[in-house]
Scaffold this active site. Structure first.
Site, PDB file in Angstrom:
ATOM      1  N   PRO A   9       0.795  -1.227   0.000  1.00 60.24           N
ATOM      2  CA  PRO A   9       0.000   0.000   0.000  1.00 60.24           C
ATOM      3  C   PRO A   9       0.834   1.287   0.000  1.00 60.24           C
ATOM      4  O   PRO A   9       1.887   1.355   0.630  1.00 60.24           O
ATOM      5  CB  PRO A   9      -0.817  -0.092   1.297  1.00 60.24           C
ATOM      6  N   ASN A  10       0.297   2.234  -0.726  1.00 59.59           N
ATOM      7  CA  ASN A  10       0.824   3.604  -0.827  1.00 59.59           C
ATOM      8  C   ASN A  10       2.092   3.729  -1.660  1.00 59.59           C
ATOM      9  O   ASN A  10       2.549   4.842  -1.926  1.00 59.59           O
ATOM     10  CB  ASN A  10       1.044   4.207   0.572  1.00 59.59           C
ATOM     11  N   ARG A  17       4.961  11.169  -2.597  1.00 58.95           N
ATOM     12  CA  ARG A  17       4.730  10.843  -1.190  1.00 58.95           C
ATOM     13  C   ARG A  17       6.000  11.096  -0.382  1.00 58.95           C
ATOM     14  O   ARG A  17       7.020  10.446  -0.606  1.00 58.95           O
ATOM     15  CB  ARG A  17       4.345   9.363  -1.078  1.00 58.95           C
ATOM     16  N   TYR A  22      11.232   9.209   0.943  1.00 61.22           N
ATOM     17  CA  TYR A  22      11.218   8.167  -0.089  1.00 61.22           C
ATOM     18  C   TYR A  22      11.855   8.599  -1.407  1.00 61.22           C
ATOM     19  O   TYR A  22      11.974   7.777  -2.323  1.00 61.22           O
ATOM     20  CB  TYR A  22       9.778   7.702  -0.339  1.00 61.22           C
ATOM     21  N   ASN A  73       8.241  -5.438  -0.925  1.00 58.23           N
ATOM     22  CA  ASN A  73       8.126  -4.245  -0.090  1.00 58.23           C
ATOM     23  C   ASN A  73       6.647  -4.158   0.276  1.00 58.23           C
ATOM     24  O   ASN A  73       5.824  -3.699  -0.523  1.00 58.23           O
ATOM     25  CB  ASN A  73       8.567  -2.988  -0.838  1.00 58.23           C
ATOM     26  N   ALA A  76       3.383  -0.581   4.898  1.00 56.71           N
ATOM     27  CA  ALA A  76       3.027  -0.648   6.319  1.00 56.71           C
ATOM     28  C   ALA A  76       2.565  -2.048   6.752  1.00 56.71           C
ATOM     29  O   ALA A  76       2.643  -2.381   7.937  1.00 56.71           O
ATOM     30  CB  ALA A  76       1.950   0.387   6.634  1.00 56.71           C
ATOM     31  N   HIS A  79       4.638  -4.274   9.111  1.00 58.78           N
ATOM     32  CA  HIS A  79       4.727  -4.131  10.565  1.00 58.78           C
ATOM     33  C   HIS A  79       3.633  -4.878  11.318  1.00 58.78           C
ATOM     34  O   HIS A  79       3.724  -5.026  12.534  1.00 58.78           O
ATOM     35  CB  HIS A  79       4.708  -2.642  10.925  1.00 58.78           C
ATOM     36  N   ASP A  86       2.108 -15.285   6.931  1.00 57.96           N
ATOM     37  CA  ASP A  86       1.745 -16.694   6.765  1.00 57.96           C
ATOM     38  C   ASP A  86       1.731 -17.096   5.294  1.00 57.96           C
ATOM     39  O   ASP A  86       2.081 -18.232   4.960  1.00 57.96           O
ATOM     40  CB  ASP A  86       0.372 -16.965   7.390  1.00 57.96           C
ATOM     41  N   GLU A  97      12.869  -9.257   1.929  1.00 54.81           N
ATOM     42  CA  GLU A  97      12.094  -8.088   2.362  1.00 54.81           C
ATOM     43  C   GLU A  97      12.888  -6.834   2.058  1.00 54.81           C
ATOM     44  O   GLU A  97      14.077  -6.753   2.394  1.00 54.81           O
ATOM     45  CB  GLU A  97      11.847  -8.191   3.872  1.00 54.81           C
ATOM     46  N   HIS A  99      12.901  -2.337   1.802  1.00 54.94           N
ATOM     47  CA  HIS A  99      12.299  -1.027   2.089  1.00 54.94           C
ATOM     48  C   HIS A  99      13.208   0.049   1.520  1.00 54.94           C
ATOM     49  O   HIS A  99      14.431  -0.073   1.568  1.00 54.94           O
ATOM     50  CB  HIS A  99      12.162  -0.802   3.600  1.00 54.94           C
ATOM     51  N   LEU A 100      12.583   1.095   1.052  1.00 56.35           N
ATOM     52  CA  LEU A 100      13.350   2.251   0.586  1.00 56.35           C
ATOM     53  C   LEU A 100      14.041   2.931   1.766  1.00 56.35           C
ATOM     54  O   LEU A 100      15.231   3.263   1.708  1.00 56.35           O
ATOM     55  CB  LEU A 100      12.419   3.247  -0.091  1.00 56.35           C
ATOM     56  N   SER A 101      13.268   3.140   2.834  1.00 55.12           N
ATOM     57  CA  SER A 101      13.792   3.886   3.981  1.00 55.12           C
ATOM     58  C   SER A 101      14.394   2.919   5.005  1.00 55.12           C
ATOM     59  O   SER A 101      14.141   1.704   4.962  1.00 55.12           O
ATOM     60  CB  SER A 101      12.666   4.691   4.641  1.00 55.12           C
ATOM     61  N   ARG A 106      13.355   5.077  12.063  1.00 55.54           N
ATOM     62  CA  ARG A 106      12.142   5.897  11.984  1.00 55.54           C
ATOM     63  C   ARG A 106      11.263   5.670  13.222  1.00 55.54           C
ATOM     64  O   ARG A 106      11.754   5.289  14.276  1.00 55.54           O
ATOM     65  CB  ARG A 106      11.420   5.587  10.670  1.00 55.54           C
ATOM     66  N   ARG A 110       7.650   1.247  13.186  1.00 60.12           N
ATOM     67  CA  ARG A 110       8.270   0.712  11.967  1.00 60.12           C
ATOM     68  C   ARG A 110       9.472  -0.186  12.272  1.00 60.12           C
ATOM     69  O   ARG A 110      10.048  -0.799  11.376  1.00 60.12           O
ATOM     70  CB  ARG A 110       8.724   1.854  11.050  1.00 60.12           C
TER      71      ARG A 110
END
Ligand code: DQA
Length: 143
Positions: A9-10, A17, A22, A73, A76, A79, A86, A97, A99-101, A106, A110
Site C-alpha cells: 500500500p501507498n 509521497r 522516499y 516491499n 506498512a 509491521h 503466513d 524483504e 524497504h526504501l527507507s 524511523r 516501523r
C-alpha cells in the site's frame, strides 16, 4: 530464473509521497530500473503493486510454482500483517524483504517487521538501490 516483485500500500504514490523520506523516484521508474538490471543479470521479472492485503496474499499464493524468488516491499503491512507473513511462509519461496527507507531509524512502530522471520533477509535504507540490491543477491545466489 523468474522473480516476482511485490509492492504494498501507498507505494503507488512514490514520487510525490514524502519525498524527503522516499525520494522522488516513481514506482514506474523503479520498475524500469529493475527491468533494466534484471535483463543484464539474465533474470525474468514480474512486478506488481496493490493497496489491498488480500490481493497481495492471492498474488503470493499464485507465485507458487511460477517464481524462484519473491522480492517484497509490503509497505506498512510489514509491521502488522500476520496474514502476509503466513502467505510467504506457506508458499516456501525464498523471499527478500525490502524497504526504501531505514525502518529502524524511523518511528518505533516501523522498527518491527512481522515478515522478517519468514524472509531470507531484509534490505532497507538504500532507496531505489534496496530493490536493485535484492536482484543482485538473487543473481549471485543462482550463479
Ligand atoms: C516502506 C516503510 C514502511 O514503514 C512504510 O509504511 C512504507 C514504505 C519503505 O519502503 O521504506 O509504506 O516499506
Amino acid at each position: 530464473m523468474r522473480v516476482f516483485v511485490l509492492n504494498g500500500p501507498n507505494l503507488n504514490l512514490l514520487g510525490t509521497r514524502k519525498p524527503e523520506i522516499y525520494g522522488t523516484t516513481t514506482l514506474a521508474d523503479i520498475e524500469q530500473q529493475m527491468r533494466h538490471r534484471a535483463e543484464q543479470l539474465g533474470i525474468a521479472m514480474d512486478f506488481m503493486q496493490s493497496n489491498h492485503e488480500g490481493s497481495l496474499i492471492d498474488a503470493i499464493h499464485n507465485a507458487k510454482g511460477n517464481y524462484q524468488y519473491l522480492i517484497i516491499n509490503a509497505g506498512a503491512y510489514t509491521h502488522y500483517s500476520y496474514a502476509i507473513r503466513d502467505a510467504i511462509e506457506s508458499v516456501e519461496i525464498p523471499a527478500i524483504e525490502i524497504h526504501l527507507s531505514n525502518i529502524h531509524a524511523r518511528e518505533a512502530f516501523r522498527h518491527d517487521s512481522v515478515l522478517a522471520p519468514v524472509c531470507v533477509g531484509q534490505i532497507c535504507g538504500f532507496g531505489v538501490k534496496s530493490y536493485l540490491l535484492a536482484l543482485q543477491y538473487v543473481a549471485e545466489m543462482e550463479n
